[in-house]
Structures are given as C-alpha cells and as structure tokens.
Design an enzyme around this catalytic site. Sequence first.
Site, short mmCIF file in Angstrom:
data_model
loop_
_atom_site.label_atom_id
_atom_site.label_comp_id
_atom_site.label_asym_id
_atom_site.label_seq_id
_atom_site.Cartn_x
_atom_site.Cartn_y
_atom_site.Cartn_z
CB ALA A 1 37.23 35.44 42.82
CD GLU B 1 43.69 40.28 44.17
OE1 GLU B 1 42.67 39.59 43.89
OE2 GLU B 1 44.36 40.08 45.18
CD GLU C 1 39.47 41.32 47.00
OE1 GLU C 1 39.43 42.53 47.31
OE2 GLU C 1 40.03 40.91 45.97
N GLY D 1 39.77 40.28 42.32
CA GLY D 1 40.64 39.57 41.38
C GLY D 1 40.74 40.28 40.04
#
Length: 704
Positions: A65, A106, A126, A103
């Site tokens: 992200a 993910e 993260e 992300g």
Amino acid sequence: MTEAAVVRFDVEDGVGVVTIDYPPVNALGPGVVEGIVEAIDAAQSNPAVKALVLIGAGRSFIAGADIRRFGKPRPPMARRTYDALDGSSKPIVAAIHGFALGGGLENAMACHYRIAVPSAKVGLPEVLIGILPGGGGTQRLPRLIGPKAAMEMIVSGRHVPAPEALKLGIVDALVDGKDLRKEAIAFAKSIADKRPLRRVRDLTDRLAEAKADPGMFEAMRKSIARKARNQKAPFNCIAAVEAACSQPFDEGIATERSLFNELENADEAKALRYAFFAEREVARIPGLSKDVTPPVLKTAAVLGAGTMGGGIAMSFADAGFPVKLLDASAEIVERGLARIRDNYATSVKRGSLAQAEMDRRMARIEPVATYEDIAEVDVVIEAVFERMDVKKEVFAKLDAVMKPGALMLTNTSALDIDEIAAVTKRPEAVVGAHFFVPANVMRLLEVVEGAKTAPATMAAAMKLGRDIGKISAWAGNTDGFAANRSRITFTQEQGWMVEEGALPEQIDKVMVDFGYPVGPFAVNDMSGLDVSYQTRKRRAAADPTYRGLPIPDRLVEMGRKGQKTGAGWYRYDKGDRTPHVDPETHRIIKEVAAERGIQQRAFTEQEILHRLLFSSVNEVCKIIEEGKALRASDIDTMWLNGFGFPRYRGGLMFWADSIGAREIYNQVAAWHQRYGGRWQPSALLRQIAETGGQLRDAKAPQMG
Ligand code: T1G
C-alpha cells in the site's frame, strides 16, 4: 497519471495480462487499486480470456500500500483488489520479480497461483511501520504456510527470498525470469482449465497445526515480550493469525480489519512511518543536484585492521563487495582477519549465517601488505588509531600512492577533516566516513563534508554507504560532527546526575523502560570506561575550565574499567556479563560527591529522562542553527541507527514534539538558571517554542 497509465490490461494467447506501472516501486497508489479491480472485473465477461496474469512493470511486483496515504483521510474503497482477485471465475497467476511486500504479497496470495524469479523477495513488513497486514495477509499466509511460520514472518516483517518462499509454500514455482511475462502466460495457460479454482481462503489443512500446538500463540507473545515492549502492532499481528485458526475466513478478515484499525493512527505507527520517510529524506543533500554524477566506485580498501577497520571490511563483504585490508604489518592484518572470522563463526553457530555464505564473505576480504597493493582501488577508508598525527601520516602516504581520482575517506569520529585533508594534494577527494561500533552491525554512516570536499566526492561517499547497506547522513565538520555531538550532552548529564544523587541503576532503568535495549551505564561497562577516560584527560589538559567526570575517572583509576575487568559501574561474576548493582560503586559516588561538596538528592524518573533527552534536544537545535546537520529528521535517523533510540518513538526530535517545544524550552531555561552555561537555550529552540512549530521540522539555514 490516468488510471489507464498506472494499470494496463491486454490479452495475449487467451491470457489477460494486468500490468501495474506506478514507479518507483508499484505501490498501491491512487488509481492502481481501481485499475486492477476494473481489469479483473472486465476479464470475467471477456470470452477471449481463459486465465489471467498479474505482473509489475519496472523493477518490482508491488511494494505494498502507498504508505504516504496512511494517517490521512482516504476515500472509502469501493472494492478491494483482494476480493476481486479471490472472487475471479478465471484462474489468476501472480508473476513476481523484485519485491512483493505488504499489500503486494497480499494481492499475490489472493491470486490462485504465484510464480517468482529466484532473486525476488516477498514479505509482510507492515509491523515495521506499526500496523499489520490489512489485506487478508494474516488470514491467507497461515493457510499457505501454517500459522507458526506465518507468525514468524508477520511479526518479524522480514523479506523472504523466493527460494525460501517456494520451500515454505508461498510461491508455486520459480522461473528464470528472462521473460517473466512470457513464462507467466505459459504458466497461466497450463492451469487455465483446472477446476475447482484453488482459492487460498479454502486451504485449511495447514491451520490444523494450531490444534496440535495451541500454545504457539502464547509462546510467540512470550518470545517477543522484551523486544516488543511498549508496542501494540506485534501483538495484534499474533492475534490476527490466531483468529485465522479459530474463525471462518470472512470473520477472520473482519477481525484483521478491526485489529488494523486499532493501529493505523496510534502514536507507534505515526512514529514508525516518520522514521521510514526520514531514512529516505536523509539521502537528499541541497546543492547535490541530480546532475552531480559521482565517480563509480568498483574497488575498495580499508586501511586499519582493528575493531573498526575489521567491521568496515565486513560491511563491504556482507554487501557482496570485494575489499582489500591493509595495516602496518602482516601480523596485524592476520589478527584482524582472525577477528572477522570469529565474528562470522559466531553468526554461523547462532544459525543466522550459513557456513557457505561465511566462506563467500571471507573470500571477499583480501589481506594486503603494502600501500602499493591498494594504490589502484577507487576508494580507501582509513580506520587507524584516533590520533591526528597518525591520521596525517597515513593520509600523506595515501596521497603519495593512490591513483588519480581515488577517494580517501577517514573514519575519524571527531578529528578535524580539513586538517587531515590538508596534508594531501587532493583535499577535494577527502571526506569523513564515520562508522558506528560495531561497524558491520550499526546502519548509520555519518558522511562529514570538509571545506574542500568536492560535491562529486560527497555524492560518491553517500552512495557508497547506501551500497554497503548503511544509511548515509550528511554532517558538517565540527567537533563531534553531528551524531556524537548531539549525544555528548546526554553522556555529560548522565555523569553529573550521578554526582547529584541519581544512581546508575536508576538511570539505566529509566532508559530501558523508555525503550532502549540496554541502559547507558551498562553500555559504558561494555565499551569500557577507559575509552572516554583518555579523552577527558586530553580535554582537561587543554582546557582548565573543563568540568570533567570525576566519578568514572575514579573508577578507571581504581581499575574498574567495566565488564573486561569484572567491575565498572556494575559488578560482574566471572564469565558472566550480567550487571549486578555494586554497593562499592555507591560508596565511590558518595566519596567523590563529598570531595566536591555536592549535596546529593533524590531524582524522579521524569527528571532523569528529561535531563538526558532535553540536553540533546537543545544541542540538536544548536547543531542545526549552525548548519552542521541539515534537518532534525536527519539527526533522528542518526539516533535510531547509531544509538539504539527506540524506533517506535520515531527519533529524539519526533519524540520531543510529544512533549512540545515550549515545555522543553521552559525547562532548559530553568536548568540554565540552576546549572549555568551548558544549559544555555538554543535560539532555534526558543524560536520554535515561540512560533509553536514542530522540532522534527527544524532545518539548517542552507536548506533555505
Ligand atoms: N509506499 C509509498 N512509497 C514507497 C513505498 C510504499 N509502500 N515503498 C517505497 N516507497 C518509496 C520510498 O519512499 C522512496 O521514495 C522510493 O519509493 C524508493 O524506495 C494493506 C497496509 C520496496 C524494499 O512496507 O521496504 O501494504 O525517497 O528508497 O531501497 O497490508 O522501499 O524516492 O521519494 O526504499 O530499493 C507495506 C516499504 C506497506 C514496503 C524498496 N510495504 N518499502 O527499497 O528503495 S503497508 C512496505 C520498502 C501495506 C497492506 C499494508 C522499500 C523497498 P523517494 P527505497 P529501495
């Protein structure tokens, strides 16, 4: 960039290829998420598409992200990529090169298959920015590799090389990557008709591990308790993985989301995001515009095979660079090599380094016998004894033999760069490169600009630091440069508070509770009290007004030099490094205080913390207003990577803003009244206090 520009979609040979193109690292920035969802949704009804590939353009898959958007209002996301990928009626292959992080991984795990080139790295980092994988990572990773391995990856935040990811079960195949797109399309075609679709959410076999070992979560919490103290994110990561093993997928996703929401705007996450960007900002030096092309440094030598020189040579070897090692004699070099070999062997014994890798690194360090043997290298780092006459002699010799254009870096921690450069005919090629002990571990490299250092030399030294895995930070040529100078006041207050009645163990407890791994007095015992003793003696001889630190002086003169002599501030049992409070130290403290007529008193923990840290905040403001550091955030980077300041507090100046410049200024001014000159408030601190500004934003005059 329009959405179309950041995500492209095209069909080749029955395979729909979704390409993310959002430089520099394909973060999930504005338009990327929307573009991926749009492409996946469109492909569902496209009869020409039998299967799909998700791939990154440029240097990487997806780096996660867009961290810049955290902590700021974000438009609610219509549809998440993870749901679009996972809900696809056609199989999707993630093709990974470079990094698939956060992300990024993910998204890859929401696909049905993952292939990677061997040099790729995957991870869920993260936790390193104070949050947790909020895109299903805590629910899908345990389904792929089991909860225990998933917890280790998520709580450490480490990058996992593709071959290990294959072994763990994160990726399904390694491809050679000469044409990753082509290989991905071929792989997609090979599984296009496979049904049922292999959705990671449906893989539950590995979750059974938690039933066989229900204590794994508590054990994990216990194993991180000390390192993760005062922090929330690591424990929320464990709770999210625990939910994956106890709740159906969709409930687990909801639990992950709520655990994520607890973290995003917490102080810990704000501080860690600040540190992330501060460590990138530090590379920018005004006046070193992009068109300054630094000389390419391909070959290097270290001059000095002592503790520092050996650590510096290891930094090169660790980063894959060959390096020559020179000292006054072959025996000294051999001793240095033996120390390096022991260091690596310890890591091998601990299991953190493979023997083969140790051998590769040792092979990169070439012992040499003469200055002529290093004459042709592009850069030499001097790490000899910290005495100006010795440094000058060495630099005069280097100047005589080094090839034209070679750079000469000095590892001095405080001596005047200009005085050293002046003995050479090429001061423009001389610059300070101050490593921190132990040089192969501490990431900070302070690059000290001399009056005649050329911009290209500065740029080359800053880049060299980054190339060997350091964080290069600019500093001006002043006594103690920037990092140590900002820390000296802390050390002085630490010593003087003990004269006034605070006990070493009390001060250590305050700093360990604050988040330091070890207290300053215990660190002093490790490094040896005699190191700074000599410096204090030199300063006292040069300056009769020098206040000095009579208590550590007395300890050294009594032979209490720290761990190496079995006693310093603390007492040590034979062969044991555990510090024990020593009543003899208390007696010595009282004796010296009485000799100096100092009335001892009790200290609160807050006064101890503020005396130490406010003194440095004030000094940082002086360093910046003198232009000897560029930014307060640069010095925060130094404290995080050179002095072990707790990362989840962002850095000294970031933390100081949680107290506020006005309160700090008032306290500094009050201590100035009480203790005199050393607490003279910085004009910049006063100005920030009066204007209500942020200390973390302070910048040097040359920053404009
Ligand atoms: N967001 C925004 N900018 C980023 C970024 C990111 N994720 N990663 C890098 N940058 C910028 C960086 O600031 C720098 O900018 C430039 O890219 C080059 O970076 C939902 C919530 C990928 C290993 O934590 O670890 O996904 O200085 O100098 O050394 O669960 O960047 O050039 O202006 O570091 O080659 C999780 C963080 C996010 C990865 C590349 N992902 N990035 O290292 O280059 S949270 C991360 C890195 C998340 C999901 C959650 C490294 C790198 P500038 P660089 P590098």
